[in-house]
Every structure is written in C-alpha cells, then in structure tokens.
Design an enzyme around this catalytic site. Sequence first.
Site, mmCIF file in Angstrom:
data_model
loop_
_atom_site.group_PDB
_atom_site.id
_atom_site.type_symbol
_atom_site.label_atom_id
_atom_site.label_comp_id
_atom_site.label_asym_id
_atom_site.label_seq_id
_atom_site.Cartn_x
_atom_site.Cartn_y
_atom_site.Cartn_z
ATOM 1 N N LYS A 77 -43.253 20.692 -17.602
ATOM 2 C CA LYS A 77 -43.769 20.369 -16.155
ATOM 3 C C LYS A 77 -42.845 21.276 -15.243
ATOM 4 C CE LYS A 77 -47.238 17.091 -16.232
ATOM 5 N NZ LYS A 77 -48.132 17.133 -15.205
ATOM 6 N N ASP A 120 -45.489 10.298 -13.757
ATOM 7 C CA ASP A 120 -45.345 9.460 -14.995
ATOM 8 C C ASP A 120 -44.102 9.764 -15.860
ATOM 9 O OD1 ASP A 120 -47.843 7.849 -15.094
ATOM 10 O OD2 ASP A 120 -48.716 9.809 -15.269
#
Length: 398
Positions: A77, A120
């Site tokens: 990410k 998340d």
Amino acid sequence: MSEYALNIDIVDNRFFTGEGSALFSCAEAKKARAFHRQLAGYQPTPLYELDALAHLLGVGKILLKDESQRFGLNAFKMLGGAYAIARLLCEQYQLDLSSCSFETLKKAIKQPMTFATTTDGNHGRGVAWAAQQLGQNAIVYMPYGSARERVEHIRALGAECIVTEMNYDDTVRLTMKNARAKGWIVVQDTAWDGYTQIPTWIMQGYATLADEAVEQIERAQLPAPTHVLLQCGVGAMAAGVLGYLVDYYGASQPHAILVEPDRADCLYRSGIKGEIVNVGGSMATIMAGLACGEPNPLGWPLLRNCTRQFISCCDAVAALGMRVLGNPLDPDPRVISGESGAVGLGVLAALQFHPQHERLRQRLKLTSDSVVLVLNTEGDTDIAHYRDVVWGGKYPVL
C-alpha cells in the site's frame, strides 16, 4: 485429496469491451516507479515461480508477486500513498518529480502538514510511514473491529490512530468531514465528487508492482501471464495493475478475474449490473483490507471494460490460500500471506478441490497451459490471527 465445495460465485462480465485507460497506463506506472526508485531501501519485491503447486493444480505455471517484502511494511500500500504525497508536494512547491526524493521534499516543506486517511490497516501504515519520512503528522481512522496489532503498527510510526464505531465507507466520510474542518490533507484511495486527483496518483503508484512483475517475467524469459487474479476492496489496486497489463499486453491477455469477499462484494454486484452497486452493513470478513462496500468510481470504468469475470467467495477460501502458501510443496518457496493477500491463490486451490472443478476450470478458461499471475498483497499484518488460521485451523474447508 478430499473434495470440498467452498462458496465461490462466478459471474461472467457481459460488459467487457477491452478499452483501457490513459490514466492507468505503462507510461504513468513508469513515472511512479522512477520516484519509488529514489527512496532509500527500494528494491523490487520477489516474483516467485510456484511450479510444484502449478503441477498439482493442473496449470502450466503460477507466478506470485510477493508484496509482503515492500519497504519492511509487510504490504504494497505504501506505493500509492507515498507517490500521491510526493506528487502533491511537487505541485505545491513547483518541484520536478523526476529528481525528487523524500529528503528533497522534506527540505521544501515550509509549513507543518497533517495527512489524514481511512484504512483497514495497510494503507494507513503506508501514509503514516510517508508522513514520518517527511517529518509531518498523520491521523489515521480505522473502522470498527480493526485488529489491535494493525492499530499499533500505525501508532509505532508516530501517527495518531482512531478506531471508530462505523464500517469502512462511513469512516471515510467521517475522515473527510474532520479534514475539511481542520485543514488536513486527505490521502484516500477512493474518489468522490471533487476528490479525484490524489486517488488517481495513489492508483498510479500501485502500478509500480505491475511494472516490476512484467520486467521480472521478461528477464527470466518466462511466458507472459494468460490469467491474472486481482483481489479488490474499492478496486484501486486492481485498476492500477490491470490498466498497466492491458496497456502492455492488450485486453485479450491476460484473462483478468476480480476476487472479493462475499460480505463486501460491491464490484461483483456491479459487474452483474454493469454500473456501480454499493454494499452496506458491517462487512465482517477476515479479509479486512477488502472490506469495502463502495467501488472507486475512477477505477470502475476500466474494471468494467477489461475484467472477464468477477468472483465473490467465502472467508474459508482466503484461509485455504494462507495455509497453502505457508506450507508449500517442495521445492516451492514458503510465502507468508495475510487474509487479503492469499485469496487469489485460495481461489485456484479451492477450484481444484471442488466437486465441480472441471466445469469451474472451463468457466475460467484454465488449462494445463495457463500461466497465472497472483499477487500476495500483504503478509501477516495481524500475526495472532494469521496463527489462528494457519496453526489453529480457523475457517476450515471441511
């Protein structure tokens, strides 16, 4: 081996056109990778050949890109968040992206900045890491039920981390509201009216992993992938990677399959209807990184145009993938894969042991000559849960 019928719902894409996107192209990916190369500690993550597993599962080759080894952050990410922040600062201070590193950006910042995001786990960790590298602040919101370990990873990077009582999509809205009130910069990988530039940069940043993978395939003189399985939350990573592959190989190859948890299958439902469909509720799945109910509208047109099939599957599929990768056949390498990282490989394994495996394989056009590319997008970002699944047998197949 035993047969078992895990819940894997497949829908063919009636809206396939093969039309790519100039936003998510090889050229844009190479800009992002040129920036990433300037970061201290950059190196391409491994591309593994799982030949023994491929033989067992009846395909020609399985190629796995292991993003658990990305900058020590255990997930891909940061590629998106760091690149978007760099693009933002280059525009603000009139800097040349091609010659920028975090050191040059840090020196250019004139006023303290606060970056805010919803996550998340993995995206927030990447944004917190980038903010730390730049000497700036980060505030990270997480949805209800987020793992304590993922919270602590973010706080260890100096960010403030707040767990809400809401699901992911409602937490995004809260983040945006608070950011507007307090002058924070939102770094989010989904888009909405008036907020498109930063998510576009994030998605382009994700494509670095695709550029690496294609380069690794060609250097090793491996066959080009005939299939790619891409796991989806809002679809930002899937669109960034698929856009690159379509631009490089053409829309007919590879055969793209999107995979989602059945409790957060907004893209699967959108694929059925041909337009964006949102999913609400708690979306309680072990695939925390994919527990998103609203597709990214920037990525959706490309995914609608270039995906062959959409899959909605149960949590046991991801758990199976984790166990298979963690307990390899000799001489395949062991891969530590988290819940969201393992689901693509889990689909391949679950299909092989399904009572109707031949019909399902034909549906996905998998043959003994197929070369399947899968992405391990995260490692054991929640170690306790990883052990519950891999050691303790949580979410069994039988």
